[in-house]
Each structure stands twice: as structure tokens, then as C-alpha cells.
Design an enzyme around this catalytic site. Sequence first.
Site, PDB file in Angstrom:
ATOM      1  CB  SER A 186      43.266  22.809  45.421  1.00 61.23           C
ATOM      2  OG  SER A 186      42.312  23.715  45.349  1.00 61.23           O
ATOM      3  CE1 TYR A 199      45.263  26.500  41.127  1.00 61.93           C
ATOM      4  CE2 TYR A 199      43.380  25.461  42.244  1.00 61.93           C
ATOM      5  CZ  TYR A 199      44.552  25.541  42.322  1.00 61.93           C
ATOM      6  OH  TYR A 199      44.903  25.682  43.397  1.00 61.93           O
TER       7      TYR A 199
HETATM    8  P1  NAD Z   1      51.369  32.464  46.857  1.00 61.52           P
HETATM    9  O1  NAD Z   1      50.735  33.002  44.968  1.00 61.52           O
HETATM   10  O2  NAD Z   1      51.914  32.275  47.528  1.00 61.52           O
HETATM   11  O3  NAD Z   1      52.316  30.636  45.729  1.00 61.52           O
HETATM   12  C1  NAD Z   1      52.008  30.262  44.258  1.00 61.52           C
HETATM   13  C2  NAD Z   1      53.586  30.036  43.907  1.00 61.52           C
HETATM   14  O4  NAD Z   1      53.498  29.749  43.122  1.00 61.52           O
HETATM   15  C3  NAD Z   1      54.087  32.184  43.350  1.00 61.52           C
HETATM   16  O5  NAD Z   1      54.560  32.308  44.645  1.00 61.52           O
HETATM   17  C4  NAD Z   1      55.293  31.267  43.147  1.00 61.52           C
HETATM   18  O6  NAD Z   1      56.410  31.610  42.742  1.00 61.52           O
HETATM   19  C5  NAD Z   1      55.040  30.126  42.286  1.00 61.52           C
HETATM   20  N1  NAD Z   1      54.553  29.691  41.090  1.00 61.52           N
HETATM   21  C6  NAD Z   1      54.139  30.185  40.521  1.00 61.52           C
HETATM   22  N2  NAD Z   1      53.749  29.670  39.246  1.00 61.52           N
HETATM   23  C7  NAD Z   1      55.522  29.301  38.769  1.00 61.52           C
HETATM   24  C8  NAD Z   1      56.020  29.625  38.235  1.00 61.52           C
HETATM   25  N3  NAD Z   1      55.612  29.156  36.768  1.00 61.52           N
HETATM   26  N4  NAD Z   1      57.595  29.581  38.018  1.00 61.52           N
HETATM   27  C9  NAD Z   1      57.884  28.886  39.682  1.00 61.52           C
HETATM   28  N5  NAD Z   1      56.629  29.067  40.578  1.00 61.52           N
HETATM   29  C10 NAD Z   1      55.625  29.334  40.049  1.00 61.52           C
HETATM   30  O7  NAD Z   1      50.317  31.585  46.848  1.00 61.52           O
HETATM   31  P2  NAD Z   1      49.410  30.056  47.069  1.00 61.52           P
HETATM   32  O8  NAD Z   1      47.638  30.137  47.656  1.00 61.52           O
HETATM   33  O9  NAD Z   1      50.752  30.155  48.647  1.00 61.52           O
HETATM   34  O10 NAD Z   1      49.929  28.664  46.206  1.00 61.52           O
HETATM   35  C11 NAD Z   1      51.060  27.969  46.862  1.00 61.52           C
HETATM   36  C12 NAD Z   1      49.719  27.193  46.167  1.00 61.52           C
HETATM   37  O11 NAD Z   1      48.809  26.299  47.303  1.00 61.52           O
HETATM   38  C13 NAD Z   1      49.365  26.562  45.566  1.00 61.52           C
HETATM   39  O12 NAD Z   1      49.376  25.044  44.300  1.00 61.52           O
HETATM   40  C14 NAD Z   1      48.242  26.616  45.266  1.00 61.52           C
HETATM   41  O13 NAD Z   1      47.405  26.317  43.933  1.00 61.52           O
HETATM   42  C15 NAD Z   1      47.486  25.993  46.155  1.00 61.52           C
HETATM   43  N6  NAD Z   1      46.480  26.375  46.911  1.00 61.52           N
HETATM   44  C16 NAD Z   1      45.942  27.439  47.474  1.00 61.52           C
HETATM   45  C17 NAD Z   1      45.018  28.008  48.301  1.00 61.52           C
HETATM   46  C18 NAD Z   1      44.293  28.901  48.476  1.00 61.52           C
HETATM   47  O14 NAD Z   1      43.132  29.035  48.882  1.00 61.52           O
HETATM   48  N7  NAD Z   1      45.115  30.152  48.480  1.00 61.52           N
HETATM   49  C19 NAD Z   1      44.492  26.739  47.604  1.00 61.52           C
HETATM   50  C20 NAD Z   1      44.329  25.715  47.452  1.00 61.52           C
HETATM   51  C21 NAD Z   1      45.758  25.012  46.933  1.00 61.52           C
END
Ligand code: NAD
Length: 293
Positions: A186, A199
Amino acid sequence: MYTPQDPTTQYPRPPFPPQQQDGPGDIHEMDPAPDHGEESYLGSGRLAGRKAVVTGADSGIGRAVAIAYAREGADVALSYLPEEQAQAEEVAALVEQAGQKSLLFPGDLQDESTNAELIEAAVGAFGGLDILAIVAGTMPTVDSIDDFETESLDHVLKANIYPLFWLTRAASPHLKPGASIITCSSIQGFLPSPQLAEYAVSKAGIANWTRAMAQQLAERGIRVNGVAPGPVWTPLQPAFVPNEKIESFGEQTPLGRPGQPAELAPPFVLLASQEASYISGETIAVTGGMPTH
Ligand code: NAD
Ligand code: MG
């Protein structure tokens, strides 16, 4: 997504309506609806015959990656939390519609054995493993160090860091030269926000692990890379971030809007593909123009 156009107006811009969800969140409760490429992503066989595991595959970035991998010709095993079954089944249907095999694997990746079971289930179903995309993550916010709780840091590291090791150890005997591991860091791993220390340290760790593992696995012909998203319109945000930040979400980026999950899929496809044969140890920023250094 393939028509040349102004990226600042290609997708919705803030202000967004206030909205909050309980984690892990549901894409169907988001307004405006996120784009995971369901209607937009067209494949061109860049991953033909590959076998992939994608974690966090029910929603957000992982969902977009799973859809793209399938449309590029890969079979895809979908990892997600049990309460996300309905969203995961939608993704499985899209994978099958792309003519590929899907595998539904609910489970909490904080549990060590779940990680090994996921890899074994994917190898059993598909007959091998070429791509491991570790996208799942959790993002609790803690305003002040005075409110720091050990359990919160334990939870973030167990969900965001330990699976890197557990999944890769389980996958290692199955990975052949040409295989690829892709992590999800991220911008927070490089430029942390004050409320996201737990985080952010995990996301810095992911980028660091990516460099270490790339060196370790290079001699076996296995590449390891990451993607570092900026603000992306996924359920992670209404699940963990207060409304005052949702309304202006993405405004601070030079492009003036959040990314859509579908805009994160192309780097995950590139890094998995043989076209990235000389890219390893890198974490690619996809931040709408925000510098990460
Ligand atoms: P999202 O909530 O759609 O996806 C995150 C997923 O992680 C969940 O759907 C869930 O299935 C899974 N998860 C969480 N805890 C878990 C556990 N204990 N066991 C199994 N699965 C688990 O949100 P997203 O934004 O698509 O997140 C995906 C990745 O992107 C994450 O690593 C997040 O940190 C990263 N990210 C997101 C953003 C943003 O702005 N959305 C920015 C930077 C990084
Ligand atoms: Mg989800």
C-alpha cells in the site's frame, strides 16, 4: 477501460455519499458501485494454462484480479472469509464463464493450517500452481498510541504478514521456474497516515518481504513482486474508515479520485505473466499519481 480518455474523469470522483459497513464488507452495499472489471475487462490469453491462487478474491482488488486472471486464461482458486461466501460465488461464476476452473476456499488465513490447506486444495483441483496472488488484508484504524492494543497489532500481522510466509512455504514445492508470487502492499507502507500505524507497518513489511523473497527464489526462476495501491474504492474503506474520509475519498491524489479495483488488475496480470520476465523484487505503485517516496 481500453478507450483512450482523460483518467481524471474515467470513474466516479468525490464527494461520495456517507456510508459505513461492518467488516469485511459487501461490494453490493457500496454507492457508487465499484468496478471490478465484470463488464469491462477483456482478456487476451496472457496467462493461458496457468493455475492461480488469489486471496481476498471475493471483493475489491482481489475480485478484480481473479476476474482478470480467468479472462487471461488461468484457473483460479478463490480465498476469502466464510461470511463472504455469496460474493465469492459470484466471482466463481465469472471465472467459469471465462471458461476456466474455479475453486471456492473459505477460511481465515490467520490460522496457519488454513494456508496450507488452501494451497493443497488448489493444487489438487488444478494439478499445479503457477501464480500466488496474496491480496487479502485488514486495516483497523487506531487514532492514538494511548489506545494501542496488543491484540490489534497481533491481528493485523497475523492477517497481513504471516500468510506471506505460510502460503509461500506451502506453495514452494509446487512452484516451477516461471512461477510468480504477487503481494499487495500500500502507499501506507511508504507514506503512513497517523491513524494507520499498525496497518502501515504491515504494508511496509510486505514490500520488504517481497524484496527478500525475490532474492531467495530467483535462482529457482520464480519471480516475486508487489503492487502498492493508493486509495481504491473497495469495502475495506467503509468498513474501516470514518465517513468524513469516505466523502472526500481519493480527492488528495493528483488524479483527484480513488482508483477502481479494475484499474489494479492490469499490474497484477503483467507481474504474473511471462512479459514481466525481468521484473522481480519490485513493488509497483498504483496511486493515481501520488508519489510513494
Ligand atoms: P476488500 O475488503 O475488498 O478485500 C480484502 C479481503 O481480504 C477481504 O475481502 C477478505 O476476503 C480478505 N481478508 C481479510 N482478512 C482475512 C483473513 N483473516 N483471512 C482471509 N481473508 C481475509 O478490500 P481491498 O481494498 O480490495 O483490499 C485488498 C488489499 O488491498 C488489502 O491487502 C489492502 O490492504 C490493500 N490495499 C487497499 C487499498 C484501498 O484503498 N482499498 C489501498 C492500498 C492497499
Ligand atoms: Mg471482501
